[in-house]
Write an enzyme that holds these catalytic residues in place. Sequence first.
Site, PDB file in Angstrom:
ATOM      1  N   GLU A 294      68.351  31.875  13.617  1.00  0.00           N
ATOM      2  CA  GLU A 294      69.326  32.437  12.670  1.00  0.00           C
ATOM      3  C   GLU A 294      70.663  31.709  12.750  1.00  0.00           C
ATOM      4  O   GLU A 294      71.380  31.618  11.767  1.00  0.00           O
ATOM      5  CB  GLU A 294      69.547  33.933  12.938  1.00  0.00           C
ATOM      6  CG  GLU A 294      68.428  34.798  12.391  1.00  0.00           C
ATOM      7  CD  GLU A 294      68.738  36.291  12.410  1.00  0.00           C
ATOM      8  OE1 GLU A 294      69.841  36.695  12.820  1.00  0.00           O
ATOM      9  OE2 GLU A 294      67.847  37.065  12.023  1.00  0.00           O
ATOM     10  N   HIS A 323      47.050  27.100  28.731  1.00  0.00           N
ATOM     11  CA  HIS A 323      45.658  27.181  28.289  1.00  0.00           C
ATOM     12  C   HIS A 323      45.575  27.498  26.813  1.00  0.00           C
ATOM     13  O   HIS A 323      44.564  27.981  26.322  1.00  0.00           O
ATOM     14  CB  HIS A 323      44.926  28.234  29.123  1.00  0.00           C
ATOM     15  CG  HIS A 323      44.977  27.908  30.581  1.00  0.00           C
ATOM     16  ND1 HIS A 323      44.027  27.152  31.218  1.00  0.00           N
ATOM     17  CD2 HIS A 323      45.936  28.173  31.515  1.00  0.00           C
ATOM     18  CE1 HIS A 323      44.369  26.989  32.488  1.00  0.00           C
ATOM     19  NE2 HIS A 323      45.528  27.598  32.688  1.00  0.00           N
ATOM     20  N   LYS A 436      67.224  41.337   3.099  1.00  0.00           N
ATOM     21  CA  LYS A 436      67.622  42.750   3.202  1.00  0.00           C
ATOM     22  C   LYS A 436      67.926  43.308   1.815  1.00  0.00           C
ATOM     23  O   LYS A 436      67.516  44.408   1.466  1.00  0.00           O
ATOM     24  CB  LYS A 436      68.869  42.891   4.080  1.00  0.00           C
ATOM     25  CG  LYS A 436      68.596  42.860   5.568  1.00  0.00           C
ATOM     26  CD  LYS A 436      69.870  43.247   6.335  1.00  0.00           C
ATOM     27  CE  LYS A 436      69.648  43.243   7.829  1.00  0.00           C
ATOM     28  NZ  LYS A 436      70.814  43.636   8.589  1.00  0.00           N
TER      29      LYS A 436
HETATM   30  O1  PA5 Z   1      71.565  38.778  14.251  1.00  0.00           O
HETATM   31  C1  PA5 Z   1      71.665  39.427  13.234  1.00  0.00           C
HETATM   32  O2  PA5 Z   1      72.748  39.562  12.629  1.00  0.00           O
HETATM   33  C2  PA5 Z   1      70.471  40.153  12.634  1.00  0.00           C
HETATM   34  O3  PA5 Z   1      69.282  39.801  13.266  1.00  0.00           O
HETATM   35  C3  PA5 Z   1      70.665  41.654  12.775  1.00  0.00           C
HETATM   36  O4  PA5 Z   1      70.819  41.971  14.138  1.00  0.00           O
HETATM   37  C4  PA5 Z   1      69.494  42.431  12.195  1.00  0.00           C
HETATM   38  O5  PA5 Z   1      69.275  42.068  10.868  1.00  0.00           O
HETATM   39  C5  PA5 Z   1      69.751  43.929  12.287  1.00  0.00           C
HETATM   40  O6  PA5 Z   1      70.965  44.239  11.643  1.00  0.00           O
HETATM   41  P1  PA5 Z   1      71.716  45.598  11.909  1.00  0.00           P
HETATM   42  O7  PA5 Z   1      72.153  45.611  13.320  1.00  0.00           O
HETATM   43  O8  PA5 Z   1      72.839  45.592  10.945  1.00  0.00           O
HETATM   44  O9  PA5 Z   1      70.739  46.692  11.630  1.00  0.00           O
END
Ligand code: PA5
Length: 462
Positions: A294, A323, A436
């Site tokens: 990300e 393995h 989202k």
């Molecule tokens: O790293 C990030 O920003 C995302 O992976 C969020 O943690 C994930 O989408 C969950 O979001 P939220 O904490 O708003 O529910």
Amino acid sequence: MLKLNYKNTDSMIIGEENGLNLSEEFENYKDRISDIIKSLNQRKDKYGQWLQWMNLGYNEETVWYVKEFASMVEGRFNNILVLGIGGSALGGIAVTEALLKPYWNLLTPEQRGGLPRIFFLDNIDPDTINGLLEILDLKKTLVNVITKSGSTAETMSQFMILKDLMQKELGDDYRKNIVATTDKKMGVLRQLADQEGYKTFFVPDDVGGRFSVFSAVGLLPFALLGLDIDQLMNGIKDMDLALKNTDINQNIAAQGALIQYLMDTKKGKNLSVMMPYSSRLKYVSDWYVQLWAESLAKEFNNNGEKVNIGPTPIKALGATDQHSQIQLYNEGPNNKIITFIRVENFDTTLEIPRIFEYTGIGYLGGKTINDLMNAEADSTRVALADYSRPTMTISIEKIDEYNLAQLLYMLEVQTAIAGELYNIDTFNQPGVEQAKNYTYALMGRAGYEDSANSLKEKMARV
Ligand code: PA5
């Protein structure tokens, strides 16, 4: 302290075609790296830089609050149930899997020292949710709902199910079994928590989900499970101090970031494998995969140019995946850089008995499983070098709060430095937000009607 051995990325070991001339590269990049480290440390207190995670090791207030809450509810709950996804769950899973006694939830209450069991629901599979609900006594369960945005559909749908069930079973007292960890001011969960009177902790401003493990997101469950929060903080602080060193030759996060960046951009090795030789560190790889993916995969760079870059992280586990995946890593395309994590001292020693002495497995007798694990880590590293495959090894003294915190914090800083080298915004995630938003549209959330219509048209076509 954590150690990084990067020799097997050097052209002297794995050849010119696949290896880097490290002394030359370190010299070429020494000023750039020094500027990056200075800049990260200068910007970390400025609002909007998303670098507040660099201050979490010093956040004594949160430490005090989570400890106080843990001592207030001591003995009241048999289960902690964390609802969260992505950055709101992966750090918690990685740390608890590493630090709690293996098979924690199967231990008796006495064996757990009266501490609760821990469950993470980080998916929305109806069968696993129903399965878990069948085994949890909700009266004895503390639900910690964690979402920074306060509106993530997966987490909030789980929360709605749990809230409804708990209210039916516990009446108005259900509130005592809920803690919300969310933004200080914004979002639906914040609003609901204030209205309904839930105990809350907050995800600090300018800390993204994947960098939030040492905020209340992780610290609250860790305190409830009796982990040594002070030692976690000490590990971060000591590593933070070490990583303030602007000399590339002295800074392991900078070394790891630069080597991975150059392997990708100069040698075409854009797959980054994380392979701990420890089952307890298995979920550190899941956490790392999100952090790396990300943070570093972006459509545009900081100059607004379309670049579509990003190394692909892959998780593997030693010795198990020797393995499964090592055939690919040794003989498949030479497009990966592998990071091993080697544990120098396991908590326990397991001796292999001297039996079957006159058979083909007799040589194992009298050795320890510990020796076998590290022999496999070392031999795989050498075998990969024989095939001219680049690898690095992070050595961790032992798996405890202090050393694990060092490892995670070092990987966070490595990611931030790599993001600067790629010249991208490490801390946004427009691709995640897009998915989202489509989910909100498809599920009929108000304000997403236009998106829903265009999405339905597109879905009819593909
Ligand atoms: O790293 C990030 O920003 C995302 O992976 C969020 O943690 C994930 O989408 C969950 O979001 P939220 O904490 O708003 O529910």
